[in-house]
Design an enzyme around this catalytic site. Sequence first.
Site, PDB file in Angstrom:
ATOM      1  N   CYS A 339     -13.731  -7.490 -31.739  1.00  0.00           N
ATOM      2  CA  CYS A 339     -12.757  -7.793 -32.790  1.00  0.00           C
ATOM      3  C   CYS A 339     -13.156  -9.073 -33.542  1.00  0.00           C
ATOM      4  O   CYS A 339     -14.100  -9.055 -34.312  1.00  0.00           O
ATOM      5  CB  CYS A 339     -11.353  -7.878 -32.205  1.00  0.00           C
ATOM      6  SG  CYS A 339     -10.047  -7.662 -33.447  1.00  0.00           S
ATOM      7  N   HIS A 446     -10.520  -2.777 -28.615  1.00  0.00           N
ATOM      8  CA  HIS A 446     -10.126  -3.493 -27.400  1.00  0.00           C
ATOM      9  C   HIS A 446     -10.044  -2.502 -26.244  1.00  0.00           C
ATOM     10  O   HIS A 446      -9.689  -1.338 -26.428  1.00  0.00           O
ATOM     11  CB  HIS A 446      -8.762  -4.161 -27.588  1.00  0.00           C
ATOM     12  CG  HIS A 446      -8.762  -5.288 -28.555  1.00  0.00           C
ATOM     13  ND1 HIS A 446      -9.317  -6.516 -28.261  1.00  0.00           N
ATOM     14  CD2 HIS A 446      -8.282  -5.371 -29.825  1.00  0.00           C
ATOM     15  CE1 HIS A 446      -9.158  -7.320 -29.301  1.00  0.00           C
ATOM     16  NE2 HIS A 446      -8.549  -6.654 -30.263  1.00  0.00           N
TER      17      HIS A 446
END
Length: 504
Positions: A339, A446
Amino acid sequence: MNIDLKRTPLMVLGTSSGAGKTLIATAICRCLKRKGEQPIPFKGQNMSNNAWVDTKGREMAYSQALQSWSAGLEPSAEMNPVLLKPKGDCTSEVIHLGKSVGTSRAINYYEDWFDSGWEAIKKGLAILLKSKTDGRLILEGAGSPVEVNLQHKDLTNLKLAKYLNANCILVADIERGGVFAQIIGTIALMKPDEKKLIKGIIINRFRGDKALFETGVTWIEKETGIPVLGILPWLKEIFPPEDSLDLLERKQINQGAEIEIAIIKLPRISNFSDLDPFFSDSSIQMRWIEPGQELGEPDVLIIPGSKQTIKDLESLNKTGLSNQIKNYAKKGGNIFGICGGLQMLGKSLEDPHQQESINETSTSSNMGMNLLPIKTTFREIKHTSQREEKVSWPFSQNIKGFEMHYGESDLINNKDSEIISLFKNSSLGWVIEKKDKSFVGGTYLHGIFENDEWRRQWINKIRQKKGLNHLKIDEENNSDKRERLLDLLTDAFEKNINIDILIK
């Protein structure tokens, strides 16, 4: 009480932050499930950058997701209706029922958000109880319930306990010292109608022979008139703690292991639970690196997520760690970003809506490390969703995870034939694998390392470059391991704590 309940809720309060509320509430969920009840975990307001995304694409604290698994339920944002995600500089993103509703400075939070926060809490409760009519709420408080300067605006401790007429358990951490003062002082600061809700006390993190504390138990019960439900010993096997400091202080794990993974300890690190699967792998040594420290020569470097990517990147630039990372890549080092970590590896980061900058006008911090030919633009709307996608590297398979980001990244050009999309959906991540078999890559997904087979193949890629044999896929996958640890936690809880008097 302002809401109809078939079973009296239990609430876990603590004498302080870090007293052990999260794990004890988690254990109670599994304990009641074993007794044939349906526990429903609930934390009215949580402050954490360690988040989970439910099946409807809504954010919630990871600790409530863990508690839902312990209860045998699918995580849902109603279990954590108010989530504050710190952005630094006394500022937090405000999440209500899983969706971002704004940003608040600490000094203005209660004035601006108290009423809407309380409405979100009541709505979350109503939805949960409508779908689980015979369930028992297991409530977790936050910090101390008697912060006198904030008590009149406390959303998630005694106000909620009184609203639900909950049976409350007060947890005190004996490891910190001063356990008698913790307990007596906390109860002394409560109003009479609050004190009567405290039905039991738990002494947490006790080391040594419990017989040595028998006189202490007698004294506490005499002074407070409240029974001590038990003494919980220090547990060796624990879960991702609510407070990131607890995990980050584990600077070296499995010293002498064959593979060393270095992790950048970003000032505003988020979703550090992405790394949990590595901490129980005996073949891997984990090492945290703070801005300003030497990177060294790890076998692979992971740059995790960040709540404020641009500011954290600026910190890496100022301390020289960015240059160390670039030199490490030039020398054949392996790098993987998640991310915000992926965004930092790109060429540029644009923030036209000041989602990350927060009134910053500097443009120098928007230059990435230029290790991947991607450009990131931060949008006004956050993207949150669970995903199941086909990954193409280091081998092809379907994997699961979740997205949670404002930034969108795109390839600047595709002239570099070495770069490949990690997924069929190219916007989820990229990787460059060089001729020497080193790689630089990253993903928005994630939880990617929770996919056991993919994680093992990823590690084997690193082992191969180092001349080590490939390892087989673990027989116990990460989900099974979590279930085993939940059972171990509950076994220890049931052996030492008796909550039967609170649930009759």
